[in-house]
Design an enzyme around this catalytic site. Structure first.
Site, short mmCIF file in Angstrom:
data_model
loop_
_atom_site.label_atom_id
_atom_site.label_comp_id
_atom_site.label_asym_id
_atom_site.label_seq_id
_atom_site.Cartn_x
_atom_site.Cartn_y
_atom_site.Cartn_z
N ASP A 1 0.83 -1.20 0.00
CA ASP A 1 0.00 0.00 0.00
C ASP A 1 0.86 1.26 0.00
OD1 ASP A 1 0.94 -0.15 2.58
OD2 ASP A 1 -0.99 0.10 3.55
N SER A 2 2.18 1.07 0.10
CA SER A 2 3.11 2.19 -0.07
C SER A 2 3.01 2.79 -1.47
CB SER A 2 4.55 1.75 0.21
OG SER A 2 4.87 0.57 -0.50
N ASP B 1 -1.08 -6.10 -0.13
CA ASP B 1 -1.44 -5.42 1.11
C ASP B 1 -2.94 -5.17 1.18
OD1 ASP B 1 0.50 -4.94 3.02
OD2 ASP B 1 1.33 -3.20 1.98
N LYS C 1 -1.32 -9.31 3.09
CA LYS C 1 -0.58 -8.84 4.26
C LYS C 1 -1.45 -7.82 4.98
CE LYS C 1 2.92 -5.85 4.07
NZ LYS C 1 2.49 -4.77 5.02
N GLU D 1 -1.54 -5.21 8.66
CA GLU D 1 -0.67 -4.57 9.65
C GLU D 1 -1.25 -4.65 11.05
OE1 GLU D 1 0.34 -0.57 8.74
OE2 GLU D 1 1.15 -1.02 6.76
N GLU E 1 9.25 -4.30 10.90
CA GLU E 1 9.69 -3.05 10.30
C GLU E 1 10.20 -2.07 11.34
OE1 GLU E 1 8.24 0.52 7.27
OE2 GLU E 1 6.91 -1.19 7.66
#
Length: 327
Positions: free
Chosen positions: A77-78, A116, A146, A148, A216
């Site tokens: 999602d970056s 993501d 993925k 978070e 991270e």
């Protein structure tokens, strides 16, 4: 022998509309034996072999990731920041993420593909999380998702998605989607309590069924402890060398400066266009015979386009010389 040759030639003709360029080569057959799967990753982890992870957001980048033999391709999602110019990852939608996923899936048939779940598509309930994860696989072409964080709701979401038959990669430490409560992009695990929380969260995600956990922006000793405590692979992002694998973020080592190469090429292109040295004869391959030029010019004159006729004639004469337009 001759029959075999004819078959190959016929196949080549049938595929003649497919470009030969690696990056723009279009669809390619998938070889099942080459695909990276969860079994592949577990085998590497069991043998202590490092796992490589690279982020990609589009087809050309995915082709390069595939060609390099990378194990896991993450559609992050970056993209919100890297591709769309936002200050955070929060604005990107699930629909837009699916566009990126589809492009990457077309370009990278070999690596394990992980998409993501963007902010806002899995926090409300386990049912919402499962629905979003299903879309990432069915519509995005991914192999896994993925998500978070390690709050109880996130752990429940991970567990529900796994129980729905979808592989999940967890993500702890700095979680960009949580910058509102973290107070910005801040490293985690720098105090005793914070370090213990990183390990506890990673263990909880493992218990929920995650096949791997991203660590991270945590200190190397914390990442080493989490890696030792877990039975699943850890993927470090700025977390030191003791993880099971690595994905390189912007702030880590640069293995190449593609931006400089692109800027240099664009500057050279601009200069050659402005000095009229590009395009030259080798870049103007399409020809018209002198007879047809004369006929074309006559047709233009009959249309009352005398200047256009003169321009065509001058261009034809010029192309027979060095290809450089007269000023």
């Amino acid at each position: 022998m001759r029959r075999s040759l004819l078959v190959r030639q016929l196949a080549r003709r049938l595929l003649s509309n497919v470009p030969e360029s690696t990056v723009y080569g279009g669809p390619r057959p998938q070889e099942a034996a080459r695909r990276v799967t969860l079994t592949t990753l577990r085998g590497k982890h069991r043998r202590g072999e490092p796992i490589t992870v690279v982020t990609a957001y589009d087809y050309p980048s995915a082709v390069h990731v595939d060609s390099a033999g990378i194990d896991v391709c993450l559609v992050g999602d970056s993209a919100a920041m890297v591709v769309h110019g936002h200050d955070t990852t929060l604005p990107i939608s699930l629909d837009l993420m699916l566009e990126h996923c589809r492009a990457v899936a077309r370009g990278a048939p070999r690596p394990l593909l992980v998409g993501d779940l963007p902010f806002g598509c899995y926090e409300s309930s386990a049912a919402q999380a499962v629905d979003s994860a299903v879309r990432v696989l069915k519509e995005g072409g991914m192999d896994a998702i993925k998500l978070e964080g390690g709050a109880p709701s996130r752990i429940s979401a991970a567990k529900a998605i796994v129980e729905a038959g979808i592989a999940v990669m967890g993500h702890v430490g700095l979680t960009p989607q949580a910058i509102s409560v973290l107070g910005g992009f801040r490293p985690q695990g720098k105090t005793v309590d914070s370090a213990v929380k990183v390990v506890e969260t990673a263990l909880a995600l493992q218990e929920a069924g995650c096949f791997s956990v991203v660590l991270e922006c945590v200190p190397a000793p914390v990442a080493a402890a989490a890696t030792s405590a877990l039975k699943i692979p850890t993927i470090g992002i700025g977390a030191g060398p003791f993880c099971s694998g690595q994905v390189t973020p912007k702030f880590c080592k640069q293995f190449g400066n593609v931006g400089d190469v692109i800027n240099k090429a664009l500057s050279e292109y601009k200069q050659e266009v402005e000095t009229r040295s590009f395009p030259g004869p080798s870049h103007t391959p399409y020809k018209i015979t002198p007879t047809d030029v004369d006929g074309f010019a006559n047709a233009l004159q009959k249309m009352g386009l005398n200047e256009a006729a003169d321009a065509a004639a001058a261009a034809a004469e010029n192309s027979e010389k060095d290809g450089t337009p007269e000023k």
